[in-house]
Design an enzyme around this catalytic site. Sequence first.
Site, short mmCIF file in Angstrom:
data_model
loop_
_atom_site.label_atom_id
_atom_site.label_comp_id
_atom_site.label_asym_id
_atom_site.label_seq_id
_atom_site.Cartn_x
_atom_site.Cartn_y
_atom_site.Cartn_z
N GLU A 1 -1.44 -0.15 -6.08
CA GLU A 1 -1.04 0.28 -7.43
C GLU A 1 0.41 0.74 -7.39
O GLU A 1 0.78 1.54 -6.53
CB GLU A 1 -1.89 1.44 -7.94
CG GLU A 1 -3.21 1.04 -8.52
CD GLU A 1 -3.95 2.22 -9.15
OE1 GLU A 1 -3.31 3.10 -9.74
OE2 GLU A 1 -5.19 2.24 -9.02
N GLU B 1 -8.43 6.39 -4.97
CA GLU B 1 -7.76 7.70 -4.95
C GLU B 1 -8.70 8.84 -4.56
O GLU B 1 -8.79 9.86 -5.25
CB GLU B 1 -7.09 7.97 -6.30
CG GLU B 1 -5.93 7.00 -6.55
CD GLU B 1 -4.97 7.39 -7.66
OE1 GLU B 1 -5.34 8.23 -8.50
OE2 GLU B 1 -3.85 6.86 -7.67
#
Length: 488
Positions: free
Chosen positions: A384, A202
């Site tokens: 994810e 991220e």
Amino acid sequence: MKPMPKGFLWGGATADFQYEGGFNEGGRGLLSHDYETDGTHSTPRTHTMRMPDGSIIRPASSFFFAEAVPQQAQPVFLEDQYYPSHKAVDFYHRYKEDIALMAEMGFNVFRFSICWSRIFPTGDEDEPNREGIAFYEDVIRELKKHGMEPLITICHDEMPMELALKYDGWSSRHLIDCYLRYCKALFEAFGNHCRYWLTFNEINAVRGFGPCGTRDSSSPTHYQAVHHMFVASAKAVALGHAMMPQAMFGTMYAMSELYPATCKPEDMFRHMQVRRENWYFIDTMARGRYPAYAKDLLERRGVAGIKMEEGDEQALLEGTLDFVSFSYYRSNTVKAGDPSFTVGGSPNPYLESTAWGWPVDPLGLRYCMNEIYDRIQKPVFIVENGLGAIDEADENGYVEDDYRIDYLQKHLAEMNNAVNIDGVDCIGYTMWAPIDLVSLSTGEMKKRYGFVYVDMDDKGNGTLRRSRKKSFSWMKRVIETNGASLDE
Ligand code: BGP
């Protein structure tokens, strides 16, 4: 439904400081997250730090909630606080049991992150810590025994604490050298057995002291730190390709879908600008150069420019990504004149939200996969996706988690549509997180994602016993049929 393409990777994803524990074992050094408390006394969770006058401060420096950390503040452990990363849910000692459970569901891939300070305890050593290497060798051997492909996150929002304290983290170019030394050690040790690598987790969402090591999280410092991460990632990709010809590299992006609040042109335009806050990262790393809109984006953020050194531009070009991986949990809505847009955005009246206020939007996943694939024209990898919920376990640890099955069924069906109808090239899907673990943003244990229940509460009390939830056998069936059972 049509099955997913042959060889599709099905599995789960975790991160070391939320899952592994063993924080003072095997020669591991301290990590930036080791000073973060559980989130029960405040949300977001915070670091504990002592000022020179003895007072304790708790700057919110995790994830989206970056606050400045005063220069003199020193991290400290307090006896009356619980620090979840220290034990997490003890994968360090239970990896064989956990991997066997994942294998029982039919996983053929497992995404986990390597703890940087387990390999380089301070981040500055010349040689890696052999015990740390040996631990991950054991994990990888166990995965291979069960026919699972490792998908390794090299850096999941973290760094050895020393690198944050000594160099102010990624604000210093010195971190590029430390990171590359770390990557080289991983490629040498695990390169023969590992094909899939993610340079950062991220990268478009991390900010501030916990994940980036910078005390000042203002935009000029932050975007300079990001430039150093871009260069480090690109050099790692080039090095990895040279050392491991079969390897494929991605970086992971937080890709909540983003919608304009209305079809008003001003809302559409604002939507484009905010969406570019994410594209800035993907465009630069996947295409190998900063996009044309970077200048405007940085100026609006008060950043006069990025300091580049000779060779940086070449490095970005030579280290482009092989695939684009991302997390997808929710969508957000943006409208013109909403200067306070953060992750929350404006409410979307068409969507229901989870107990933690995250709007649930399965079609947004299909939209997002198409959007990325159309733009970048490289395979995508969903690394994810999942539902954080409060589970009530019976005395055997069994949970009737129909709500989780519902969430996953709808998202996976849209993934299937994106591939089989829209033609998106997708490598695989790793669900967050197959075994219950500590929440990143809140530090809670009660925000559970797993197919497997872990008997532990927010303060670390419990037997840590693992037990299968209802969703466990549901997922097993999905994998057995390679996704064809999703409309059953
Ligand atoms: C992602 C992180 C993960 C994970 C997940 C769920 O952003 O990469 O580490 O935790 O979000 O978030 P949370 O744990 O806050 O519910």
